[in-house]
Design a protein around this motif. Structure first.
Motif, mmCIF file in Angstrom:
data_model
loop_
_atom_site.group_PDB
_atom_site.id
_atom_site.type_symbol
_atom_site.label_atom_id
_atom_site.label_comp_id
_atom_site.label_asym_id
_atom_site.label_seq_id
_atom_site.Cartn_x
_atom_site.Cartn_y
_atom_site.Cartn_z
ATOM 1 N N ALA A 147 -10.729 1.261 4.494
ATOM 2 C CA ALA A 147 -12.129 1.299 4.239
ATOM 3 C C ALA A 147 -12.894 0.032 4.117
ATOM 4 C CB ALA A 147 -12.793 2.208 3.126
ATOM 5 N N THR A 148 -12.077 -1.023 4.023
ATOM 6 C CA THR A 148 -12.290 -2.499 4.095
ATOM 7 C C THR A 148 -12.741 -3.019 5.324
ATOM 8 O OG1 THR A 148 -10.372 -3.463 4.044
ATOM 9 C CG2 THR A 148 -11.347 -3.070 1.937
ATOM 10 N N PHE B 192 -2.097 -11.981 -1.843
ATOM 11 C CA PHE B 192 -2.783 -11.564 -3.011
ATOM 12 C C PHE B 192 -2.581 -10.219 -3.685
ATOM 13 C CE2 PHE B 192 -6.841 -10.067 -5.344
ATOM 14 C CZ PHE B 192 -6.858 -10.972 -6.120
ATOM 15 N N SER B 193 -2.203 -9.833 -4.921
ATOM 16 C CA SER B 193 -2.099 -8.492 -5.268
ATOM 17 C C SER B 193 -3.011 -8.068 -6.453
ATOM 18 C CB SER B 193 -0.883 -7.783 -5.331
ATOM 19 O OG SER B 193 -0.130 -8.325 -6.322
ATOM 20 N N GLY B 194 -3.654 -9.130 -7.052
ATOM 21 C CA GLY B 194 -4.496 -8.904 -8.111
ATOM 22 C C GLY B 194 -4.605 -10.288 -8.983
ATOM 23 N N PRO B 195 -5.479 -10.518 -9.885
ATOM 24 C CA PRO B 195 -5.855 -11.729 -10.314
ATOM 25 C C PRO B 195 -4.648 -12.371 -11.115
ATOM 26 C CG PRO B 195 -7.117 -9.935 -11.523
ATOM 27 C CD PRO B 195 -6.284 -9.440 -10.157
ATOM 28 N N GLU C 239 -1.634 -12.462 -9.723
ATOM 29 C CA GLU C 239 -0.397 -11.597 -9.279
ATOM 30 C C GLU C 239 -0.239 -12.120 -7.736
ATOM 31 O OE1 GLU C 239 -1.254 -7.853 -11.821
ATOM 32 O OE2 GLU C 239 0.256 -7.741 -10.472
ATOM 33 N N SER D 133 -1.218 3.241 -1.268
ATOM 34 C CA SER D 133 -1.840 1.979 -1.713
ATOM 35 C C SER D 133 -0.914 0.878 -1.011
ATOM 36 C CB SER D 133 -1.770 1.785 -3.347
ATOM 37 O OG SER D 133 -2.023 0.443 -3.658
ATOM 38 N N VAL E 170 -4.927 -8.327 0.737
ATOM 39 C CA VAL E 170 -5.620 -7.269 -0.165
ATOM 40 C C VAL E 170 -4.718 -6.215 -0.537
ATOM 41 C CG1 VAL E 170 -7.898 -8.008 -0.135
ATOM 42 C CG2 VAL E 170 -7.094 -6.442 1.563
ATOM 43 N N ASN E 171 -4.833 -5.838 -1.813
ATOM 44 C CA ASN E 171 -4.393 -4.504 -1.932
ATOM 45 C C ASN E 171 -5.414 -3.600 -1.569
ATOM 46 O OD1 ASN E 171 -1.826 -5.447 -3.125
ATOM 47 N ND2 ASN E 171 -2.177 -4.525 -5.110
ATOM 48 N N VAL E 172 -5.029 -2.399 -0.939
ATOM 49 C CA VAL E 172 -6.092 -1.572 -0.172
ATOM 50 C C VAL E 172 -5.359 -0.186 0.090
ATOM 51 C CG1 VAL E 172 -5.730 -2.152 2.109
ATOM 52 C CG2 VAL E 172 -7.872 -1.601 1.402
ATOM 53 N N LEU E 173 -6.202 0.750 0.072
ATOM 54 C CA LEU E 173 -5.906 2.182 0.173
ATOM 55 C C LEU E 173 -5.745 2.597 1.874
ATOM 56 C CD1 LEU E 173 -5.251 4.441 -1.822
ATOM 57 C CD2 LEU E 173 -7.396 5.399 -1.679
#
Lengths: 94, 186
Positions: free
Chosen positions: B120-121, B62-65, B67, B142, B134-137
């Motif tokens: 930080a998740t 998953f990288s976005g709604p 996407e 990123s 997830v996409n995360v920093l």
């Protein structure tokens, strides 16, 4: 500054992942509107103490634009919605 | 004039060719992974998600709604692109990203403590279940983070950030003697 944002697509994220554009309540004037109306739209911003609606982009996550409603004084976040959904809701409410 | 382009991994100069001694916490870097981005057309999000779930050996990140990144190790980029184009014809835009992304596979008992230094998740096993992505920093970079096993995570990063992320991961893992090397499987 509100430090944790609950992104509707990604969950709870730190503010560092976002980029802030500013006031989300502005409505673009008609192309034929007066110079004063355009000047207000482009340059004039209030700096409220309290509840504020802003456009935030989740740059490091889903890259979607969000509308964040937060308090600039207490840092409380009231709601976070996808900007596309927020626009649909606003136009339906007219 | 014809030119021959040689495919180089961005970490070629930083990692030994021969695999060294492997610590319990290991950073495994596969040289060749097929990655394509899949973006659903308007209103087709649910059918594309279902199609990706049924696509067999490609895993969807998953990288976005609407996407995703579809990742496959056994397939070549061309065959993954072709298979998904046939499967999702008329419902999604599919673009090959294999040369533009680098995959890091982090595994070991301390993997969550290593990742917690940059991400930080919440990575608790009960919250971030196997298969979640997830996409995360990570630090300032990123990445797309996915949990692929009990104590195994995959990070997908833009090629130009690979060296910086590799340096960050080495520092994050130094406390646990994190070892790093190219994947034996290629």
């Amino acid at each position: 500054m509100a430090s944790l944002i609950h992104c509707p697509h990604c969950g709870v994220r730190p503010k560092e992942e976002f980029s802030i554009r500013g006031d989300a309540s502005l409505v673009r004037p008609d192309p034929e509107a007066s110079d004063e109306a355009w000047n207000d739209y482009v340059h004039i911003r209030s700096n409220p103490r309290g509840r504020y609606r802003e456009h935030w982009q989740h740059v490091a996550g889903c890259r979607r634009w969000l509308v964040v409603e937060r308090d600039t004084f207490t840092h409380e976040v009231f709601s976070v919605t996808d900007a596309a959904a927020a626009t649909v809701a606003r136009e339906a409410g007219r | 004039m014809s030119r021959t382009y040689i495919s180089r991994h961005p970490l070629d100069d930083l990692l030994p060719l021969e695999p060294g001694i492997r610590a319990v916490d290991h950073l495994d870097i596969p040289r060749v992974v097929a990655i394509v981005s899949v973006m659903a057309m308007d209103g087709e999000e649910a059918s594309v998600a279902a199609g990706l779930a049924a696509s067999g050996d490609a895993s969807a990140r998953f990288s976005g709604p609407g996407e995703w990144l579809a990742v496959s190790q056994p397939q070549t980029a061309e065959s993954l692109h072709r298979n998904l184009s046939l499967l999702l014809a008329e419902t999604a835009y599919i673009v090959d990203q294999s040369d533009g992304r680098v995959v890091f596979r982090l595994s070991g008992p301390n993997v969550r403590r290593i990742l917690a230094k940059g991400i930080a998740t919440d990575l608790h096993p009960a919250i971030f279940e196997t298969g979640t992505s997830v996409n995360v920093l990570c630090g300032h970079i990123s990445v797309n983070l996915a949990r692929t096993g009990e104590n195994e995570f995959e990070l997908i990063v833009m090629r130009s950030f690979a060296v910086a992320l590799f340096d960050d991961l080495k520092v994050m893992g130094r406390e646990f003697d994190l070892s790093a090397g190219f994947s034996v499987r290629g």
